[in-house]
Write a protein that holds these residues in place. Structure first.
Motif, short mmCIF file in Angstrom:
data_model
loop_
_atom_site.label_atom_id
_atom_site.label_comp_id
_atom_site.label_asym_id
_atom_site.label_seq_id
_atom_site.Cartn_x
_atom_site.Cartn_y
_atom_site.Cartn_z
N ARG A 1 2.69 37.68 21.59
CA ARG A 1 3.83 37.99 20.72
C ARG A 1 4.88 36.89 20.81
NH1 ARG A 1 5.89 42.30 17.70
NH2 ARG A 1 3.65 42.51 17.36
N ALA A 2 5.13 36.40 22.01
CA ALA A 2 6.13 35.34 22.16
C ALA A 2 5.72 34.09 21.39
CB ALA A 2 6.34 35.02 23.63
N LEU A 3 4.47 33.70 21.51
CA LEU A 3 4.01 32.49 20.81
C LEU A 3 3.98 32.69 19.29
CD1 LEU A 3 1.25 31.44 23.33
CD2 LEU A 3 3.38 30.20 22.83
N GLY A 4 3.55 33.86 18.84
CA GLY A 4 3.56 34.15 17.42
C GLY A 4 4.97 34.16 16.86
N THR A 5 5.87 34.77 17.60
CA THR A 5 7.26 34.84 17.18
C THR A 5 7.86 33.44 17.08
OG1 THR A 5 7.54 37.04 18.13
CG2 THR A 5 9.55 35.77 17.76
N VAL A 6 7.64 32.62 18.08
CA VAL A 6 8.17 31.26 18.06
C VAL A 6 7.60 30.47 16.89
CG1 VAL A 6 8.21 29.06 19.32
CG2 VAL A 6 8.79 31.19 20.51
N ALA A 7 6.32 30.65 16.61
CA ALA A 7 5.71 29.95 15.46
C ALA A 7 6.42 30.34 14.16
CB ALA A 7 4.22 30.26 15.37
N GLY A 8 6.65 31.64 13.96
CA GLY A 8 7.35 32.09 12.76
C GLY A 8 8.78 31.59 12.71
N LEU A 9 9.45 31.60 13.86
CA LEU A 9 10.84 31.14 13.91
C LEU A 9 10.96 29.65 13.62
CD1 LEU A 9 12.20 33.11 17.01
CD2 LEU A 9 12.61 33.58 14.58
N VAL A 10 10.02 28.88 14.10
CA VAL A 10 10.03 27.43 13.85
C VAL A 10 9.74 27.15 12.38
CG1 VAL A 10 8.80 25.27 14.33
CG2 VAL A 10 9.52 26.75 16.22
N TRP A 11 8.87 27.94 11.77
CA TRP A 11 8.48 27.72 10.38
C TRP A 11 9.67 27.88 9.42
CZ3 TRP A 11 5.77 25.30 7.16
CH2 TRP A 11 5.56 25.74 5.87
N ILE A 12 10.59 28.80 9.72
CA ILE A 12 11.71 29.06 8.80
C ILE A 12 12.58 27.82 8.60
CG2 ILE A 12 13.83 30.38 8.46
CD1 ILE A 12 12.29 32.83 9.54
N PRO A 13 13.16 27.23 9.66
CA PRO A 13 13.98 26.03 9.40
C PRO A 13 13.16 24.84 8.95
CG PRO A 13 13.86 26.47 11.75
CD PRO A 13 13.22 27.63 11.06
N MET A 14 11.94 24.70 9.48
CA MET A 14 11.09 23.60 9.08
C MET A 14 10.80 23.66 7.57
SD MET A 14 7.61 22.36 10.95
CE MET A 14 6.46 23.42 10.12
N GLY A 15 10.41 24.84 7.10
CA GLY A 15 10.12 24.99 5.68
C GLY A 15 11.36 24.87 4.82
N PHE A 16 12.47 25.48 5.26
CA PHE A 16 13.69 25.45 4.47
C PHE A 16 14.22 24.03 4.31
CE2 PHE A 16 18.33 25.48 4.17
CZ PHE A 16 18.48 26.20 3.00
N ALA B 1 6.56 33.25 7.05
CA ALA B 1 6.85 33.18 8.48
C ALA B 1 6.39 34.44 9.19
CB ALA B 1 8.35 32.95 8.70
N ALA B 2 6.58 35.60 8.55
CA ALA B 2 6.10 36.86 9.12
C ALA B 2 4.57 36.86 9.22
CB ALA B 2 6.57 38.04 8.27
N ALA B 3 3.91 36.36 8.20
CA ALA B 3 2.44 36.28 8.21
C ALA B 3 1.97 35.29 9.28
CB ALA B 3 1.92 35.87 6.84
N LEU B 4 2.66 34.16 9.40
CA LEU B 4 2.29 33.17 10.42
C LEU B 4 2.43 33.75 11.82
CD1 LEU B 4 1.52 30.29 11.30
CD2 LEU B 4 3.98 29.74 11.18
N ALA B 5 3.52 34.45 12.08
CA ALA B 5 3.73 35.05 13.40
C ALA B 5 2.59 36.01 13.75
CB ALA B 5 5.07 35.78 13.45
N ALA B 6 2.21 36.85 12.80
CA ALA B 6 1.12 37.81 13.03
C ALA B 6 -0.22 37.10 13.17
CB ALA B 6 1.07 38.83 11.90
N ALA B 7 -0.44 36.05 12.39
CA ALA B 7 -1.72 35.32 12.46
C ALA B 7 -1.88 34.61 13.79
CB ALA B 7 -1.81 34.32 11.31
N VAL B 8 -0.82 34.01 14.29
CA VAL B 8 -0.89 33.34 15.59
C VAL B 8 -1.17 34.37 16.68
CG1 VAL B 8 0.48 32.10 17.33
CG2 VAL B 8 0.49 31.34 14.94
#
Length: 176
Positions: free
Chosen positions: A79-94, A116-123
């Protein structure tokens, strides 16, 4: 078992996407309560939109742990790694799309948030399925990371650094 996990992770993505979307408005719905601001968006900064992803993932983690924690003991790290992946994607994409196109579009922000939500769950699904990061120290690190992020999101609502990540794109202000 893998099919059950897949549907749990689909649920995680939907809860994060829908829950975060609702939290976007919760601060105003609450009459701008500081308590509501601690876990919902208080402005239009990128950081506050990251909080909208984090909060549902953090809360749903406890439900997930109750039902799947014994089957997947590596859940905290996943969960921590998935969450971080989603969190990083938001500013990176924006910052990438606004930098390339020079415009800010609501539809793109929504798509970015839901992806980002889908990425977090996929990771998380990938890590859980492969039983990666199963050592006890990795689970402790995952829990510490989640709680540290929870602290940072609350702290930075009330005492944000004066950096662009925390700048309200509408008012130019920071935090509450």
């Amino acid at each position: 078992m893998e099919k059950r996990l897949f549907w749990w992770e689909v649920g995680t993505a939907v809860i994060a996407a829908v829950g975060g979307s609702l939290l976007h408005f919760f601060y105003d719905w609450s009459g701008q309560s500081a308590l509501a601001g601690a876990f919902s968006a208080v402005n239009e900064s990128v950081w506050e939109h990251m909080k909208l992803l984090f909060v549902p993932l953090f809360v749903e983690f406890f439900l997930h742990s109750h039902f799947l924690g014994r089957i997947y003991p590596n859940l905290p790290a996943a969960r921590a790694l998935g969450t971080v992946a989603g969190l990083v994607w938001i500013p990176m994409g924006f910052y990438t799309y606004t930098g390339i196109f020079g415009v800010h579009a609501l539809w793109a922000d929504i798509l970015l948030f839901w992806s980002a939500a889908a990425l977090a769950a996929a990771v998380e699904f990938h890590i859980l399925r492969r039983s990666r990061f199963s050592a006890l120290w990795q689970q402790v690190a995952g829990l510490l990371a989640l709680w540290a992020l929870a602290f940072l999101f609350v702290w930075c609502t009330f005492r944000p650094p004066h950096l662009n990540l925390w700048r309200d794109s509408v008012t130019g202000g920071f935090g509450l």
